[in-house]
Design an enzyme around this catalytic site. Structure first.
Site, short mmCIF file in Angstrom:
data_model
loop_
_atom_site.label_atom_id
_atom_site.label_comp_id
_atom_site.label_asym_id
_atom_site.label_seq_id
_atom_site.Cartn_x
_atom_site.Cartn_y
_atom_site.Cartn_z
N SER A 123 7.27 -20.91 -30.80
CA SER A 123 7.26 -19.62 -30.50
C SER A 123 7.19 -18.75 -31.82
CB SER A 123 8.48 -19.14 -29.71
OG SER A 123 8.33 -17.90 -29.68
N ASN B 225 14.67 -17.20 -25.00
CA ASN B 225 15.20 -17.36 -26.35
C ASN B 225 16.63 -16.59 -26.66
OD1 ASN B 225 15.94 -16.90 -29.11
ND2 ASN B 225 14.23 -15.54 -29.85
N CYS C 64 18.79 -14.33 -29.57
CA CYS C 64 18.55 -12.97 -29.69
C CYS C 64 20.02 -12.34 -29.90
CB CYS C 64 17.83 -12.26 -28.68
SG CYS C 64 17.45 -10.76 -28.93
N LYS D 149 16.23 -21.69 -24.72
CA LYS D 149 15.91 -22.24 -25.97
C LYS D 149 17.29 -21.83 -26.84
CE LYS D 149 12.85 -21.58 -30.11
NZ LYS D 149 11.62 -21.41 -30.78
N GLY E 206 6.10 -25.53 -35.72
CA GLY E 206 6.14 -24.26 -36.26
C GLY E 206 5.77 -24.02 -37.77
N THR E 207 6.86 -24.14 -38.58
CA THR E 207 6.28 -23.69 -40.27
C THR E 207 5.34 -24.53 -40.61
OG1 THR E 207 8.74 -22.75 -40.15
CG2 THR E 207 7.87 -23.62 -42.35
C1 LIG Z 1 7.84 -16.50 -38.49
C2 LIG Z 1 8.67 -17.05 -37.25
C3 LIG Z 1 8.80 -16.42 -36.01
C4 LIG Z 1 9.42 -16.88 -35.29
N1 LIG Z 1 9.66 -16.37 -33.91
C5 LIG Z 1 10.25 -16.89 -32.84
C6 LIG Z 1 10.47 -15.88 -31.95
O1 LIG Z 1 9.64 -14.93 -31.60
N2 LIG Z 1 11.19 -16.83 -30.67
C7 LIG Z 1 11.64 -17.89 -30.57
O2 LIG Z 1 12.33 -18.34 -29.59
N3 LIG Z 1 11.67 -18.49 -31.86
C8 LIG Z 1 11.02 -18.04 -32.96
N4 LIG Z 1 10.94 -18.81 -34.05
C9 LIG Z 1 11.35 -20.04 -34.07
C10 LIG Z 1 10.46 -21.11 -33.96
O3 LIG Z 1 9.97 -21.15 -32.51
C11 LIG Z 1 11.26 -22.77 -34.19
O4 LIG Z 1 12.30 -22.87 -33.31
C12 LIG Z 1 11.81 -22.72 -35.61
O5 LIG Z 1 11.02 -21.96 -36.58
C13 LIG Z 1 11.81 -24.19 -35.86
O6 LIG Z 1 10.76 -24.83 -35.96
P1 LIG Z 1 9.80 -25.19 -37.35
O7 LIG Z 1 10.75 -25.72 -38.34
O8 LIG Z 1 8.87 -26.12 -36.96
O9 LIG Z 1 9.24 -24.01 -37.72
C14 LIG Z 1 10.12 -18.25 -35.16
C15 LIG Z 1 9.86 -18.94 -36.26
C16 LIG Z 1 9.47 -18.40 -37.31
C17 LIG Z 1 9.17 -19.18 -38.68
#
Ligand SMILES: Cc1cc2nc3c(=O)[nH]c(=O)nc-3n(C[C@H](O)[C@H](O)[C@H](O)COP(=O)(O)O)c2cc1C
Ligand SMILES: Cc1cc2nc3c(=O)[nH]c(=O)nc-3n(C[C@H](O)[C@H](O)[C@H](O)COP(=O)(O)OP(=O)(O)OC[C@H]3O[C@@H](n4cnc5c(N)ncnc54)[C@H](O)[C@@H]3O)c2cc1C
Ligand code: FES
Lengths: 300, 252
Positions: A21, A127, A130, A165, A262-263
């Site tokens: 997300s 999520n 929050c 989550k 994600g990243t």
């Molecule tokens: C820019 C960005 C925006 C994100 N926005 C949300 C979000 O709106 N809701 C949510 O549950 N997680 C959000 N996340 C968390 C990611 O969904 C994920 O759980 C987290 O980044 C770990 O995964 P990764 O290491 O593959 O990025 C966000 C992460 C990033 C980097």
């Protein structure tokens, strides 16, 4: 051909890989590079009842093996999402997971209530990281009692399956997982970002406070998945620091039914299609017939 | 937009901490608007995210960037030898609008490394522009060496070349002659835009190229926003709705 399909809440996903997300905009942004129809499902950016402008810049900062973000849940709101973007997923016949949040219990519940069942919606992803404005900004996901109460209320207003989550910044994540399960959660997504700050040594200030994401999350996410999968009998979607197919395979072996990336997409926008292709090859080369053969197989 | 593999064919020091790096692209690149940018994977393990750079120059099979060493990423980039291959995502964002009305005279204003963001514009714009370039000293005048044939007004902060002072003060001296029959394109530090906005009348068309920290460069993360005067949706993504914005629509 390896069978990559997985079942999630009565729906068959063509493979177990999705975006995390908030890391693939509203979905349409990827169009110029590759067809996101190739993913198992698309996970929306965190949506809320009303639009949110999010935080002022700077919103991101780089760290050695990852990044810190403080987007502030910027989003156009559920109504605009369904009006403007749902037709795009309908055209693709791509299953969608709706990530949502609220700044109060009432906002979560009203948001969940307003999302009507749709043939493409796999589940709602709440999520729980929050901040609860009424409780002084402490996140909902920190205490088992709060998680239980919130999940129970969300479940009571929707027929759509609900997954929680979770934030890893808790005493014992499997206690939180248990509370979500007891309240009726249909699944879990593990893990969200971990709070952190950046210290700028030249300006002697803290330019950003936010959530850490990227490769350094992987061991923490794997531990959470392993521990929760041992206690809670509902599907787990694994996320946190997956950079390539080997990382993804580790998540499946630890007990994840599906994974989110994600990243890594920011570093290489083709990470997801590469992972899908390569886990297929891995399954074949090891003589397995299906992705299901490697889920939760790790020895303890 | 594509993720190109690019091979370094030149990585040249120009002056002080400024460089030009040129990549040969494995596949041809088309339809670039001046002001668009690329996200470059820095070929060093220690750098995690890609770095945004304006497209300085471009042919079908090659692309170059003019950069200044700022921190680790650009430092390692400057150490990258010929022959190294890396990934280049682009072209990205919305470039300058060069379809302006016939009676307008284009004026291009650049501060320091900001010249990198308008270089392709200077090359591609049909009507001859007046160019204002400001930098810290005579050495940095080398960055516009290839523009000698054009009409360039130069300001240096230390007065070692041309007008002594900042580029907006120099531009201000010419402003009265133009009246309102110009359209402005600017790239440089935000303080420069701020002072420019104070000096010109709101009926003057003016586009500026903004910078913000980026992770994806293609609209996925919402990390690169700047505040605009749009009340409904104030924060716009620099990588997607920008990097070129109407100066009258942003909050400086
Ligand atoms: C820019 C960005 C925006 C994100 N926005 C949300 C979000 O709106 N809701 C949510 O549950 N997680 C959000 N996340 C968390 C990611 O969904 C994920 O759980 C987290 O980044 C770990 O995964 P990764 O290491 O593959 O990025 C966000 C992460 C990033 C980097
Ligand atoms: C659309 C756009 C076009 C640009 N064009 C050019 C150009 O043509 N030539 C040039 O020299 N520079 C340009 N920049 C700035 C360039 O991206 C930064 O100088 C560079 O990212 C610094 O990286 P670093 O690792 O050396 O610095 P560090 O300060 O160590 O970087 C740390 C982090 O901050 C980010 N960052 C730091 N400064 C900036 C900045 N000014 N803008 C965006 N991100 C920043 C980096 O990307 C990195 O993620 C442009 C920026 C944008 C947004
Ligand atoms: S850098 Fe990710 S949205 Fe602009």
């Amino acid at each position: 051909m390896a069978d990559l399909t997985v079942e999630l809440f009565g729906k068959t996903l063509k493979n177990p890989v999705m975006n995390a997300s908030g890391t693939m905009g509203y979905g349409v942004e990827m169009e110029p590079l590759w067809d996101i129809k190739n993913m198992g499902a698309y996970v929306t950016k965190g949506l809320s009842l009303k639009p949110h402008h999010g935080n002022p810049p700077p919103r991101i900062w780089e760290e050695r093996h990852g990044m810190i973000n403080s987007i502030g849940l910027h989003n156009i709101g559920i109504d605009a999402f369904f009006n403007n973007f749902m037709p795009f997923f309908e055209k693709k016949e791509l299953p969608v997971i709706i990530n949502f949040f609220g700044f109060s219990e009432e906002e979560y519940i009203e948001c969940a209530r307003q999302i009507k069942p749709h043939r493409l919606i796999v589940c709602l992803e709440a999520n729980l990281s929050c901040p609860n404005i009424k409780a002084g900004g402490i996140s909902f996901g920190k205490e088992p009692e709060n998680v239980y109460r919130l999940v129970k209320k969300i479940k009571s207003v929707t027929e759509i399956p609900v997954i929680a989550k979770l934030t890893p910044e808790v005493k014992n994540i499997s206690d939180i997982a248990m509370a979500a399960y007891d309240a009726g959660a249909d699944g879990l997504t593990l893990i969200n970002t971990i709070p952190g700050i950046y210290v700028d040594i030249d300006n002697k200030n803290i330019p950003i406070k936010g959530g850490l994401s990227g490769p350094f999350l992987k061991p923490i996410a794997l531990k959470a998945i392993k521990e929760c999968s041992e206690r809670v009998p509902i599907p787990i979607i694994g996320v946190g620091g997956i950079m390539d197919w080997k990382d993804a395979v580790a998540f499946f072996m630890a007990g994840a039914r599906a994974v989110q990336v994600g990243t890594a997409t920011f570093v290489d926008p083709f990470t997801i299609p590469k992972i899908i292709e390569n886990i297929g090859e891995f399954i074949n080369s090891k003589g397995y017939s299906s992705i299901k053969d490697i889920i939760g197989v790790v020895n303890t | 937009m594509r993720d190109f593999e690019g091979e370094v064919i030149k990585n040249e020091h120009i002056t002080k901490d400024f460089f030009i790096i040129e990549f040969r692209l494995q596949k041809p690149i088309y339809a670039i608007e001046p002001g668009q940018f690329v996200m470059v994977k820095i070929p060093d393990e220690r750098v995690f995210l890609r770095r945004p750079f304006s497209i300085y120059d471009c042919n079908k099979n090659s692309l170059s960037i003019m950069y200044r060493i700022k921190g680790e990423g650009t430092h390692y980039l400057s150490k990258t030898p010929k022959g190294i291959k890396t990934q280049i995502l682009g072209p990205l964002g919305k470039g300058f609008n060069i379809n302006f009305e016939d009676h307008l005279k284009p004026v291009i204003i650049a501060g320091g490394i900001g010249i990198a963001g308008v270089h392709l514009l200077i090359k591609k714009i049909k009507k001859t522009p007046d160019i204002f370039y400001g930098c810290s000293d005579e050495k940095e005048v080398k960055l516009i060496e290839d523009l000698k044939a054009k009409h360039v007004y130069i300001a240096t902060m230390d007065g070692s070349f041309g007008f002594k002072g900042d580029v907006i003060s120099l531009f201000e001296r010419h402003l009265k002659h133009y009246q309102s029959s110009i359209c402005i394109y600017a790239c440089g530090p935000e303080a420069m835009f701020k002072s420019l906005k104070e000096k010109i009348k709101p009926e003057i068309k003016c586009e500026v190229l903004l910078e913000e920290r980026m992770a994806c460069g293609m609209g996925l993360c919402f990390g690169c926003v700047k505040k605009t005067l749009d009340e409904k949706e104030p924060y716009k993504r620099v990588c997607k709705e920008g990097p070129v914005f109407d100066i009258w629509q942003i909050s400086l």
